[in-house]
Scaffold this motif. Structure first.
Motif, PDB file in Angstrom:
ATOM      1  N   LYS A  24       0.815  -1.218   0.000  1.00  0.00           N
ATOM      2  CA  LYS A  24       0.000   0.000   0.000  1.00  0.00           C
ATOM      3  C   LYS A  24       0.847   1.266   0.000  1.00  0.00           C
ATOM      4  CE  LYS A  24      -4.324  -1.632   2.026  1.00  0.00           C
ATOM      5  NZ  LYS A  24      -5.291  -1.464   3.117  1.00  0.00           N
ATOM      6  N   LYS A  25       2.034   1.170   0.593  1.00  0.00           N
ATOM      7  CA  LYS A  25       2.921   2.327   0.598  1.00  0.00           C
ATOM      8  C   LYS A  25       3.713   2.331  -0.709  1.00  0.00           C
ATOM      9  CE  LYS A  25       3.412   2.663   5.615  1.00  0.00           C
ATOM     10  NZ  LYS A  25       4.371   2.663   6.763  1.00  0.00           N
ATOM     11  N   LEU A  26       3.284   3.152  -1.649  1.00  0.00           N
ATOM     12  CA  LEU A  26       3.898   3.185  -2.970  1.00  0.00           C
ATOM     13  C   LEU A  26       4.588   4.516  -3.217  1.00  0.00           C
ATOM     14  CD1 LEU A  26       1.031   1.616  -5.146  1.00  0.00           C
ATOM     15  CD2 LEU A  26       3.204   0.544  -4.557  1.00  0.00           C
ATOM     16  N   SER A  27       5.695   4.452  -3.946  1.00  0.00           N
ATOM     17  CA  SER A  27       6.346   5.676  -4.396  1.00  0.00           C
ATOM     18  C   SER A  27       5.473   6.319  -5.462  1.00  0.00           C
ATOM     19  CB  SER A  27       7.728   5.343  -4.975  1.00  0.00           C
ATOM     20  OG  SER A  27       7.580   4.537  -6.136  1.00  0.00           O
ATOM     21  N   VAL A  28       5.850   7.515  -5.892  1.00  0.00           N
ATOM     22  CA  VAL A  28       5.111   8.182  -6.966  1.00  0.00           C
ATOM     23  C   VAL A  28       5.155   7.323  -8.226  1.00  0.00           C
ATOM     24  CG1 VAL A  28       5.048  10.197  -8.470  1.00  0.00           C
ATOM     25  CG2 VAL A  28       5.528  10.477  -6.030  1.00  0.00           C
ATOM     26  N   GLY A  29       6.339   6.740  -8.517  1.00  0.00           N
ATOM     27  CA  GLY A  29       6.465   5.867  -9.668  1.00  0.00           C
ATOM     28  C   GLY A  29       5.604   4.630  -9.551  1.00  0.00           C
ATOM     29  N   GLY A  30       5.531   4.067  -8.335  1.00  0.00           N
ATOM     30  CA  GLY A  30       4.703   2.894  -8.100  1.00  0.00           C
ATOM     31  C   GLY A  30       3.222   3.195  -8.283  1.00  0.00           C
ATOM     32  N   GLN A  31       2.799   4.364  -7.844  1.00  0.00           N
ATOM     33  CA  GLN A  31       1.400   4.764  -8.018  1.00  0.00           C
ATOM     34  C   GLN A  31       1.046   4.913  -9.494  1.00  0.00           C
ATOM     35  OE1 GLN A  31       0.777   8.308  -5.667  1.00  0.00           O
ATOM     36  NE2 GLN A  31       1.674   7.374  -3.841  1.00  0.00           N
ATOM     37  N   LYS A  32       1.972   5.482 -10.270  1.00  0.00           N
ATOM     38  CA  LYS A  32       1.738   5.631 -11.706  1.00  0.00           C
ATOM     39  C   LYS A  32       1.647   4.274 -12.387  1.00  0.00           C
ATOM     40  CE  LYS A  32       3.914  10.180 -12.250  1.00  0.00           C
ATOM     41  NZ  LYS A  32       5.038  10.930 -12.872  1.00  0.00           N
ATOM     42  N   GLU A  33       2.505   3.347 -11.954  1.00  0.00           N
ATOM     43  CA  GLU A  33       2.484   2.006 -12.540  1.00  0.00           C
ATOM     44  C   GLU A  33       1.176   1.297 -12.226  1.00  0.00           C
ATOM     45  OE1 GLU A  33       3.783  -1.377 -14.648  1.00  0.00           O
ATOM     46  OE2 GLU A  33       4.360   0.740 -14.672  1.00  0.00           O
ATOM     47  N   LEU A  34       0.669   1.498 -11.021  1.00  0.00           N
ATOM     48  CA  LEU A  34      -0.611   0.894 -10.649  1.00  0.00           C
ATOM     49  C   LEU A  34      -1.731   1.436 -11.534  1.00  0.00           C
ATOM     50  CD1 LEU A  34      -1.287  -1.169  -8.415  1.00  0.00           C
ATOM     51  CD2 LEU A  34      -2.194   0.724  -7.064  1.00  0.00           C
ATOM     52  N   GLU A  35      -1.678   2.723 -11.846  1.00  0.00           N
ATOM     53  CA  GLU A  35      -2.681   3.311 -12.741  1.00  0.00           C
ATOM     54  C   GLU A  35      -2.558   2.742 -14.147  1.00  0.00           C
ATOM     55  OE1 GLU A  35      -5.260   5.268 -11.975  1.00  0.00           O
ATOM     56  OE2 GLU A  35      -4.601   4.862  -9.913  1.00  0.00           O
ATOM     57  N   ARG A  36      -1.335   2.496 -14.599  1.00  0.00           N
ATOM     58  CA  ARG A  36      -1.140   1.903 -15.925  1.00  0.00           C
ATOM     59  C   ARG A  36      -1.735   0.494 -15.969  1.00  0.00           C
ATOM     60  NH1 ARG A  36       4.278   3.864 -15.042  1.00  0.00           N
ATOM     61  NH2 ARG A  36       4.587   5.868 -16.107  1.00  0.00           N
ATOM     62  N   LEU A  37      -1.553  -0.249 -14.898  1.00  0.00           N
ATOM     63  CA  LEU A  37      -2.105  -1.610 -14.848  1.00  0.00           C
ATOM     64  C   LEU A  37      -3.629  -1.583 -14.891  1.00  0.00           C
ATOM     65  CD1 LEU A  37       0.285  -3.201 -12.193  1.00  0.00           C
ATOM     66  CD2 LEU A  37       0.207  -3.716 -14.634  1.00  0.00           C
ATOM     67  N   LYS A  38      -4.216  -0.593 -14.222  1.00  0.00           N
ATOM     68  CA  LYS A  38      -5.670  -0.451 -14.274  1.00  0.00           C
ATOM     69  C   LYS A  38      -6.126  -0.152 -15.698  1.00  0.00           C
ATOM     70  CE  LYS A  38      -6.243   1.176  -9.487  1.00  0.00           C
ATOM     71  NZ  LYS A  38      -6.612   2.334  -8.624  1.00  0.00           N
ATOM     72  N   GLU A  39      -5.360   0.704 -16.396  1.00  0.00           N
ATOM     73  CA  GLU A  39      -5.686   1.022 -17.788  1.00  0.00           C
ATOM     74  C   GLU A  39      -5.575  -0.209 -18.681  1.00  0.00           C
ATOM     75  OE1 GLU A  39      -3.159   4.169 -19.040  1.00  0.00           O
ATOM     76  OE2 GLU A  39      -3.942   5.620 -17.583  1.00  0.00           O
ATOM     77  N   ASP A  40      -4.667  -1.134 -18.328  1.00  0.00           N
ATOM     78  CA  ASP A  40      -4.507  -2.369 -19.095  1.00  0.00           C
ATOM     79  C   ASP A  40      -5.658  -3.344 -18.867  1.00  0.00           C
ATOM     80  OD1 ASP A  40      -2.091  -1.415 -20.039  1.00  0.00           O
ATOM     81  OD2 ASP A  40      -0.882  -2.509 -18.574  1.00  0.00           O
TER      82      ASP A  40
ATOM     83  N   ASN B  14      29.596   3.454 -20.157  1.00  0.00           N
ATOM     84  CA  ASN B  14      29.624   3.692 -18.714  1.00  0.00           C
ATOM     85  C   ASN B  14      28.723   4.863 -18.338  1.00  0.00           C
ATOM     86  OD1 ASN B  14      31.435   1.585 -18.197  1.00  0.00           O
ATOM     87  ND2 ASN B  14      33.228   2.883 -18.525  1.00  0.00           N
ATOM     88  N   ASP B  15      28.769   5.933 -19.135  1.00  0.00           N
ATOM     89  CA  ASP B  15      27.929   7.106 -18.852  1.00  0.00           C
ATOM     90  C   ASP B  15      26.447   6.728 -18.907  1.00  0.00           C
ATOM     91  OD1 ASP B  15      30.155   8.662 -18.532  1.00  0.00           O
ATOM     92  OD2 ASP B  15      30.028   9.622 -20.515  1.00  0.00           O
ATOM     93  N   TYR B  16      26.093   5.926 -19.910  1.00  0.00           N
ATOM     94  CA  TYR B  16      24.688   5.520 -20.039  1.00  0.00           C
ATOM     95  C   TYR B  16      24.234   4.724 -18.817  1.00  0.00           C
ATOM     96  CZ  TYR B  16      20.600   2.870 -21.529  1.00  0.00           C
ATOM     97  OH  TYR B  16      19.351   2.295 -21.577  1.00  0.00           O
ATOM     98  N   HIS B  17      25.046   3.778 -18.383  1.00  0.00           N
ATOM     99  CA  HIS B  17      24.651   2.939 -17.256  1.00  0.00           C
ATOM    100  C   HIS B  17      24.763   3.654 -15.911  1.00  0.00           C
ATOM    101  CE1 HIS B  17      23.752  -0.768 -19.386  1.00  0.00           C
ATOM    102  NE2 HIS B  17      24.798  -0.531 -20.149  1.00  0.00           N
ATOM    103  N   ARG B  18      25.359   4.844 -15.918  1.00  0.00           N
ATOM    104  CA  ARG B  18      25.390   5.660 -14.696  1.00  0.00           C
ATOM    105  C   ARG B  18      24.175   6.584 -14.605  1.00  0.00           C
ATOM    106  NH1 ARG B  18      31.130   6.649 -16.030  1.00  0.00           N
ATOM    107  NH2 ARG B  18      32.431   5.241 -14.783  1.00  0.00           N
ATOM    108  N   LEU B  19      23.401   6.654 -15.677  1.00  0.00           N
ATOM    109  CA  LEU B  19      22.213   7.503 -15.629  1.00  0.00           C
ATOM    110  C   LEU B  19      21.281   7.028 -14.518  1.00  0.00           C
ATOM    111  CD1 LEU B  19      21.280   7.868 -19.424  1.00  0.00           C
ATOM    112  CD2 LEU B  19      22.314   9.606 -17.949  1.00  0.00           C
ATOM    113  N   PRO B  20      20.614   7.929 -13.837  1.00  0.00           N
ATOM    114  CA  PRO B  20      19.658   7.517 -12.804  1.00  0.00           C
ATOM    115  C   PRO B  20      18.571   6.626 -13.408  1.00  0.00           C
ATOM    116  CG  PRO B  20      20.063   9.878 -12.696  1.00  0.00           C
ATOM    117  CD  PRO B  20      20.711   9.399 -13.956  1.00  0.00           C
ATOM    118  N   THR B  21      18.162   5.627 -12.664  1.00  0.00           N
ATOM    119  CA  THR B  21      17.104   4.735 -13.128  1.00  0.00           C
ATOM    120  C   THR B  21      15.854   5.514 -13.497  1.00  0.00           C
ATOM    121  OG1 THR B  21      17.939   2.916 -11.770  1.00  0.00           O
ATOM    122  CG2 THR B  21      15.649   2.772 -12.480  1.00  0.00           C
ATOM    123  N   SER B  22      15.551   6.542 -12.711  1.00  0.00           N
ATOM    124  CA  SER B  22      14.352   7.345 -12.972  1.00  0.00           C
ATOM    125  C   SER B  22      14.413   8.010 -14.344  1.00  0.00           C
ATOM    126  CB  SER B  22      14.182   8.413 -11.889  1.00  0.00           C
ATOM    127  OG  SER B  22      15.324   9.268 -11.832  1.00  0.00           O
TER     128      SER B  22
END
Length: 272
Positions: free
Chosen positions: A141-157, A218-226
């Motif tokens: 139930k405790k979701l990050s902002v990204g997790g909340q968006k993903e949950l909305e995408r799943l509902k849309e699916d 290396n630069d590409y893989h150092r990019l933030p996951t977000s």
């Protein structure tokens, strides 16, 4: 009297290492230098030419109650709409059967692998995972902002998500899984690959090509996951919107039993 066993409050806890050897983890095979997602069991390879580009669909046999939600014809229909210059060297589409432990610990709809070892060759690959229809997915139930968006995408699916005491939960259905993997996961992983092509592969060659390539890698893989996830989501959302505008999606599941047999595949891996 002083109790000597109380001198260290970490005795018998994880901080002191207790139970660390018992952690539930996906096993690593020391004698086989492959990642867990490269260790395929029984599989067949089907080649399809799409926009003059050859793709190899590697279909791993599924367990009982597990299925590949997307057929090769489904995937081919979507791949045909992706611009050819976004294919790069990507040839492998892996329909993979995860182990039960992986389903519990590393469950994903799919993933992009930049260098996938397959039959003594190394190529980029997109993996789409089979799903056990007897299972369900749970989100805390405790979701990050990204997790909340993903949950909305799943509902849309189309996933019917309900709130339990501790989790958001939804049962798996072949239709909803297919919608997620076909219309969102596949283009999302292509989004990651296009990002990689733009930043690592496409820049002009220099006299120090090897050193420059390694730096870009290396630069590409150092990019933030977000940042990488934002790019992939944007790519997938734009792609999906274009196909919806053209009325190309959604479309019914393409389950051609004769074609599946002709390709040497098991109907039971797809049919529910």
């Amino acid at each position: 009297m002083r109790n000597s066993t109380r001198r260290n409050r970490n005795i018998g806890t994880a901080k002191q290492g207790f139970g660390q050897n018992n952690k539930l983890v996906v096993p690593y095979h020391a004698q086989e230098m492959k990642s867990f997602y490269e260790r395929l069991e029984e599989y067949n390879v089907v080649k399809r030419t799409i926009n003059n580009h050859t793709f190899k669909f590697v279909v791993e046999k599924t367990r009982e109650n597990s299925f590949h939600a997307c057929t090769i014809d489904d995937l081919e229909t979507i791949l045909a709409q992706i611009p050819k210059d976004h294919y790069g060297d990507l040839e492998l589409i892996i329909l993979r059967q995860p182990t039960r432990k992986e389903e519990n610990l590393k469950a994903v709809w799919g993933r992009l692998i930049y260098s996938y070892e397959f039959e003594n060759d190394y190529l980029p690959a997109i993996i789409i995972e089979a799903v056990n229809l007897e299972g369900s997915f749970k989100w805390p139930k405790k979701l990050s902002v990204g997790g909340q968006k993903e949950l909305e995408r799943l509902k849309e699916d189309g996933h019917k998500i309900v709130m339990g005491k501790r989790y958001f939960e939804a049962e798996y259905t072949i239709e909803n899984i297919r919608a997620t993997q076909l219309y969102r996961t596949l283009p999302h992983e292509f989004g990651h690959y296009v990002h990689y092509l733009d930043l690592v592969i496409k820049p002009e060659k220099t006299d120090e090509e090897d050193d420059a390539w390694e730096k870009r890698w290396n630069d590409y893989h150092r990019l933030p996951t977000s940042e990488k996830e934002s790019f992939a989501h944007s790519y997938a959302d734009t792609f999906k919107s274009k196909l919806e505008t053209k009325n190309l999606i959604p479309f019914d599941r393409i389950l051609d039993l004769d074609k599946i047999k002709k390709d040497g595949l098991n109907i039971s891996d797809f049919k529910t």
